[in-house]
Design an enzyme around this catalytic site. Structure first.
Site, PDB file in Angstrom:
ATOM      1  N   LYS A 195       0.843  -1.203   0.000  1.00 21.94           N
ATOM      2  CA  LYS A 195       0.000   0.000   0.000  1.00 21.94           C
ATOM      3  C   LYS A 195       0.883   1.260   0.000  1.00 21.94           C
ATOM      4  CE  LYS A 195      -3.920  -2.344   0.395  1.00 21.94           C
ATOM      5  NZ  LYS A 195      -3.530  -3.674   0.802  1.00 21.94           N
TER       6      LYS A 195
HETATM    7  C1  PLP Z   1      -9.472  -3.095   0.038  1.00 23.43           C
HETATM    8  C2  PLP Z   1      -8.749  -3.746   1.181  1.00 23.43           C
HETATM    9  N1  PLP Z   1      -9.364  -3.821   2.377  1.00 23.43           N
HETATM   10  C3  PLP Z   1      -8.754  -4.375   3.447  1.00 23.43           C
HETATM   11  C4  PLP Z   1      -7.484  -4.911   3.352  1.00 23.43           C
HETATM   12  C5  PLP Z   1      -6.865  -5.547   4.557  1.00 23.43           C
HETATM   13  O1  PLP Z   1      -5.693  -4.869   4.915  1.00 23.43           O
HETATM   14  P1  PLP Z   1      -4.628  -5.491   5.946  1.00 23.43           P
HETATM   15  O2  PLP Z   1      -3.740  -6.384   5.143  1.00 23.43           O
HETATM   16  O3  PLP Z   1      -3.915  -4.294   6.488  1.00 23.43           O
HETATM   17  O4  PLP Z   1      -5.370  -6.235   6.987  1.00 23.43           O
HETATM   18  C6  PLP Z   1      -6.810  -4.856   2.131  1.00 23.43           C
HETATM   19  C7  PLP Z   1      -5.455  -5.409   2.020  1.00 23.43           C
HETATM   20  O5  PLP Z   1      -5.033  -5.951   1.051  1.00 23.43           O
HETATM   21  C8  PLP Z   1      -7.466  -4.275   1.018  1.00 23.43           C
HETATM   22  O6  PLP Z   1      -6.857  -4.211  -0.172  1.00 23.43           O
END
Ligand code: PLP
Length: 383
Positions: A195
Site C-alpha cells: 500500500k
Molecule cells: C481493500 C482492502 N481492504 C482491506 C485490506 C486488509 O488490509 P490489511 O492487510 O492491512 O489487513 C486490504 C489489504 O489488502 C485491502 O486491499
C-alpha cells in the site's frame, strides 16, 4: 532489462525510515507509546478527519469498525465483490450477513444504482450498513452513498485502504479526501507494504464522531479502561467494560508510519505520473479504469482490461513483469460459495474479473521500467 524483476507493487523504504525505527527501538516504548499518538495526530491532520486510531492491520480495523456500528448477528451489510476479502469478512466476524451489489463497469467501484436497487427491493430496515471501497485508489462518491444511506437509516464504513491522498469533489465543489469522515461514519486504511504507507503490518481508523472514536479505542485494548477510577481505588484499578481485543500498533511501526506518511504526497504524485504515461500509451487501444471528473485517484493500482488476460499475464511474466489480478470476486470464493452465494449474478463484476489485470504501479518504478512494461503490453496487444 531482461534481468530485472518488476513486481506490481513495492514498498519504498529510505534512510530516514530506517533511522526513525532504530531510534524508536532505543526508547522505553516498544508497544503502544508516544509515536502511536504522534502518528494518529499526523494522520488525522493529513486526511482531514477529527480522530484517527492506529491498529495492527486494516482487517482488525474493519472488525472494530463494524462493532462500533453495533453490527449484530444476522444484520445485513452491502459491499462490493471487487475488493480484497477482508472488506466483507469483517461482517462475518460479527456474524452478520454480507450482500453484494454489482460494480460500475467503468470505474470498477460499487455501483450506486445497483446498491439502491438491492436496498429498495427489500423492506425498510432490512440492511444496516454499506461498505464502499475506494478500489485501486479511486474514491467512491460518498456524498451520493450518504444520501442513499440516510434515506434508509444505514451506516457507512469507507474501506479507504487503497486511497490515502485520493479525493472526489462534492456537489458544493469541495474536495473530499478519502477517509475524512464527512460522509462516512468510519474510514479504514491499511499499511501493508504494497500500500502507499508501509508499516510492515498496520492500519488506521478515522472518524469525526467522538463517540465512535471512544468505542473504537475501548475495543482496541480488550475493552479495558481506567475511566471510572476514583480516590478509593488503588493505582492498579481498571475495568473491562466490553469484550475487546488487542489490536494495537507498536511504537516502532508508528515511527515508520510517520516517515512514510510524510512521503505520501510525493508518492501519489509519482503514481499519477505513471498512470498518465500508461493512459497516453493505451488511449484508444486498451480499456483502463475511468476517472470521474473532479476525482483524484491515489492509484494504489493501475488496472486495464484485455480479452485474453491469462495469456497477457503469462506473457508479461515470461518477460519478468509480475502483474497481478485484483480481485477474484469475493462472492465466488469457496468460503462465500459454501455459505450460499452463487456465481453469475453480478454480471459486471464477473465480466470485469475475466478481463482485468493490474500493471506495475509504485513510486520507485523508473521511467525505463515503465516504458519496458508499456512496450511489452503493446507488443502483446498488437500481435
Ligand atoms: C481493500 C482492502 N481492504 C482491506 C485490506 C486488509 O488490509 P490489511 O492487510 O492491512 O489487513 C486490504 C489489504 O489488502 C485491502 O486491499
Amino acid at each position: 532489462m531482461e534481468n530485472f524483476k518488476i513486481p506490481y507493487g513495492r514498498q519504498n523504504i529510505e534512510q530516514d525510515d530506517i533511522k526513525a525505527v532504530v531510534e524508536t527501538l532505543q526508547t522505553d516504548f516498544l508497544t503502544q507509546g508516544p509515536k502511536v499518538k504522534e502518528f494518529e495526530d499526523k494522520f488525522a491532520q493529513y486526511i482531514g478527519a477529527k480522530y484517527a486510531l492506529a491498529v495492527n492491520n486494516a482487517t482488525s480495523g474493519l472488525h472494530l469498525a463494524v462493532l462500533a456500528m453495533n453490527l449484530k448477528k444476522g444484520n445485513r451489510v452491502i459491499t462490493t465483490p471487487i475488493t480484497f476479502a477482508a472488506s466483507a469478512n469483517c461482517v462475518r466476524y460479527a456474524q452478520g450477513e454480507v450482500w453484494f451489489a454489482d460494480i460500475d463497469p467503468n470505474t470498477y467501484l460499487l455501483s450506486l444504482e445497483s446498491t439502491r436497487k438491492l436496498i429498495e427491493g427489500k423492506p425498510k430496515g432490512f440492511f444496516k450498513g454499506i461498505i464502499p471501497v475506494d478500489f485501486a485508489g479511486l474514491p467512491a462518491n460518498l456524498e451520493e452513498f450518504r444520501k442513499l444511506a440516510d434515506e434508509h437509516d444505514l451506516w457507512i464504513i469507507e474501506d479507504a485502504c487503497h486511497a490515502p491522498g485520493g479525493y472526489f469533489t462534492d456537489s458544493k465543489n469541495n474536495k473530499q479526501y478519502c477517509g475524512n469522515g464527512n460522509y462516512a461514519d468510519i474510514g479504514v486504511f491499511s499499511f501493508h507494504p504494497v500500500k502507499h504507507i508501509a508499516c510492515g503490518e498496520g492500519g488506521m481508523l478515522t472518524t469525526n464522531s467522538k463517540e465512535v472514536y471512544n468505542k473504537l479505542s475501548l475495543l482496541r485494548t480488550h475493552g479495558i479502561t481506567k475511566e471510572n477510577m476514583s480516590e478509593n481505588h488503588g493505582g492498579w484499578f481498571y475495568e473491562m467494560q466490553e469484550l475487546g481485543f488487542n489490536y494495537r500498533l507498536t511504537d516502532f511501526q508508528s515511527a515508520l508510519g510517520i516517515t512514510q506518511l510524510a512521503k505520501n504526497n510525493r508518492g501519489v504524485i509519482r503514481r499519477n505520473e505513471i498512470a498518465q504515461t500508461y493512459k497516453n500509451a493505451f488511449q484508444g487501444k486498451i480499456k483502463f479504469q475511468s476517472l470521474p471528473s473532479g476525482s483524484y485517484n491515489a492509484h494504489h493500482l493501475f488496472v486495464i482490461e484485455v480479452d485474453n488476460r491469462k495469456e497477457l499475464y503469462d506473457f508479461l511474466k515470461s518477460h519478468n513483469i509480475f502483474a497481478q489480478i485484483h480481485y477474484i470476486p469475493v462472492h465466488t470464493l469457496p468460503y462465500y460459495k459454501n455459505i450460499g452465494y452463487s456465481e453469475a449474478e453480478l454480471t459486471n463484476a464477473e465480466k470485469y474479473y475475466s478481463r482485468c489485470i493490474s500493471l506495475p504501479m509504485f513510486p520507485s518504478l523508473t521511467d525505463e521500467e515503465l516504458q519496458y512494461v508499456i512496450d511489452k503490453v503493446l507488443e502483446f496487444i498488437n500481435d
